[in-house]
Design a protein around this motif. Sequence first.
Motif, short mmCIF file in Angstrom:
data_model
loop_
_atom_site.label_atom_id
_atom_site.label_comp_id
_atom_site.label_asym_id
_atom_site.label_seq_id
_atom_site.Cartn_x
_atom_site.Cartn_y
_atom_site.Cartn_z
N ASP A 177 0.84 -1.18 0.00
CA ASP A 177 0.00 0.00 0.00
C ASP A 177 0.88 1.24 0.00
OD1 ASP A 177 -1.83 2.01 0.40
OD2 ASP A 177 -3.07 0.82 1.77
N GLU A 178 0.90 1.97 -1.11
CA GLU A 178 1.77 3.14 -1.23
C GLU A 178 1.29 4.29 -0.36
OE1 GLU A 178 4.60 3.43 -2.75
OE2 GLU A 178 4.55 1.33 -3.42
N ASP A 179 0.00 4.30 -0.04
CA ASP A 179 -0.55 5.41 0.74
C ASP A 179 -0.27 5.28 2.23
OD1 ASP A 179 -1.61 6.60 -1.54
OD2 ASP A 179 -3.44 5.38 -1.41
N ILE A 180 -0.01 4.05 2.67
CA ILE A 180 0.22 3.82 4.10
C ILE A 180 1.57 3.12 4.25
CG2 ILE A 180 -0.69 2.79 6.21
CD1 ILE A 180 -3.42 2.73 4.89
N LYS A 181 2.58 3.89 4.58
CA LYS A 181 3.94 3.36 4.63
C LYS A 181 4.21 2.54 5.87
CE LYS A 181 5.12 5.43 0.82
NZ LYS A 181 5.41 4.66 -0.41
N ASP A 182 3.43 2.79 6.95
CA ASP A 182 3.73 2.11 8.21
C ASP A 182 2.80 0.94 8.46
OD1 ASP A 182 1.46 3.56 8.61
OD2 ASP A 182 2.04 4.35 10.57
N LYS A 183 2.18 0.43 7.41
CA LYS A 183 1.27 -0.70 7.59
C LYS A 183 2.05 -1.95 7.96
CE LYS A 183 -2.37 -3.29 5.22
NZ LYS A 183 -3.13 -3.45 3.95
N ILE A 184 1.54 -2.68 8.94
CA ILE A 184 2.17 -3.93 9.34
C ILE A 184 1.12 -5.01 9.38
CG2 ILE A 184 3.94 -2.76 10.73
CD1 ILE A 184 2.31 -3.86 13.18
N GLU A 185 1.58 -6.24 9.45
CA GLU A 185 0.68 -7.38 9.59
C GLU A 185 1.07 -8.13 10.85
OE1 GLU A 185 -1.34 -10.60 6.63
OE2 GLU A 185 0.81 -10.24 6.42
N LEU A 186 0.09 -8.38 11.71
CA LEU A 186 0.32 -9.13 12.92
C LEU A 186 -0.05 -10.58 12.69
CD1 LEU A 186 -0.98 -6.82 15.79
CD2 LEU A 186 1.24 -6.84 14.65
N LEU A 187 0.86 -11.46 12.99
CA LEU A 187 0.63 -12.88 12.83
C LEU A 187 0.51 -13.49 14.22
CD1 LEU A 187 3.32 -13.62 10.08
CD2 LEU A 187 0.95 -12.88 9.79
N PHE A 188 -0.70 -13.78 14.63
CA PHE A 188 -0.91 -14.32 15.97
C PHE A 188 -0.50 -15.78 15.99
CE2 PHE A 188 -2.70 -10.89 18.24
CZ PHE A 188 -3.25 -10.06 17.27
N PHE A 189 0.33 -16.11 16.96
CA PHE A 189 0.99 -17.40 16.98
C PHE A 189 0.50 -18.30 18.11
CE2 PHE A 189 4.80 -19.77 18.66
CZ PHE A 189 4.75 -20.78 17.71
N ARG A 190 0.36 -17.75 19.32
CA ARG A 190 0.11 -18.61 20.49
C ARG A 190 -0.66 -17.86 21.56
NH1 ARG A 190 5.44 -20.48 23.27
NH2 ARG A 190 5.52 -18.25 23.75
N SER A 191 -1.61 -18.55 22.19
CA SER A 191 -2.29 -18.03 23.38
C SER A 191 -2.18 -19.04 24.50
CB SER A 191 -3.78 -17.76 23.08
OG SER A 191 -3.95 -16.51 22.44
N MET A 192 -1.81 -18.56 25.68
CA MET A 192 -1.75 -19.39 26.88
C MET A 192 -2.79 -18.87 27.86
SD MET A 192 2.36 -19.85 27.36
CE MET A 192 2.62 -18.06 27.47
N ILE A 193 -3.68 -19.75 28.30
CA ILE A 193 -4.79 -19.37 29.16
C ILE A 193 -4.65 -20.04 30.52
CG2 ILE A 193 -7.29 -19.44 29.47
CD1 ILE A 193 -7.55 -19.45 26.43
N PHE A 194 -4.72 -19.23 31.57
CA PHE A 194 -4.71 -19.73 32.95
C PHE A 194 -6.09 -19.46 33.54
CE2 PHE A 194 -0.40 -18.67 31.79
CZ PHE A 194 0.35 -19.72 32.30
N LEU A 195 -6.79 -20.52 33.93
CA LEU A 195 -8.16 -20.39 34.40
C LEU A 195 -8.27 -20.80 35.86
CD1 LEU A 195 -11.12 -19.78 33.69
CD2 LEU A 195 -11.35 -22.18 32.99
N LEU A 196 -8.79 -19.88 36.69
CA LEU A 196 -9.00 -20.13 38.12
C LEU A 196 -10.47 -19.97 38.45
CD1 LEU A 196 -6.13 -18.39 40.13
CD2 LEU A 196 -6.80 -20.79 40.29
N ARG A 197 -11.08 -21.04 38.98
CA ARG A 197 -12.48 -20.98 39.39
C ARG A 197 -12.67 -21.49 40.81
NH1 ARG A 197 -16.82 -23.09 35.29
NH2 ARG A 197 -18.03 -21.88 36.80
N HIS A 198 -11.58 -21.70 41.53
CA HIS A 198 -11.67 -22.24 42.88
C HIS A 198 -12.38 -21.24 43.80
CE1 HIS A 198 -8.34 -24.23 40.87
NE2 HIS A 198 -8.48 -25.24 41.70
#
Length: 204
Positions: free
Chosen positions: A100-121
């Motif tokens: 995109d010539e109009d937007i020089k600072d365009k980036i693409e985020l590639l989401f790789f990993r999510s770690m979830i810690f769940l507490l219901r005690h």
Amino acid sequence: MYQVIISHWGLSLGEIETIKNNFNNYEVIESYLQKNSDCASILEIEFIKNISDEFFNSMSIDKWNIFIDIIKNIKKRRGNKGLQFKLTITDYFEEPQYQDEDIKDKIELLFFRSMIFLLRHKNHNEFIKGLERIEIAIENIAELSKQTKKFYNAADESPPNKSMVKKDSVHYGGRDQQNHRHFGTNIQLYVFIFDVDKRIWRTL
């Protein structure tokens, strides 16, 4: 770019403001949840960071300790009615895009990993034990990741194929930053629950 997403139900305005004030040097997004459990309150926090940064580099240990104390106080106020708490750490890659010539600072985020810690005690002591040991679990995972990276380098191989991770385009410095929340399924997902007897976090 470090971002914190705070989602909640049944928390007071003062409690939410206290959490947000602890992350005043991050981009903070707040959203509201519907009640979907038998707990008195629900709090979900998601940290989004570059995969190249260790978690306790993107978030100082001082802020982490304050954050944990805040959660302890919220849980104490709920008593036996309980607090459902979910902590998510999401890693992404950054890749510049120059089409995109109009937007020089365009980036693409590639989401790789999510770690979830769940507490219901609902038991206060069990909840606090799990909460305090999240830090150890995060450090252990970081160390394991280092060893994995050394293995790839030694074998002269590449980490998992980036084409398999979630893609989403954003522009730095604009409102489009918020559009990178990941709704796709092409992401490594690890869900951890706290084993009270062994006093460790383990994957489902």
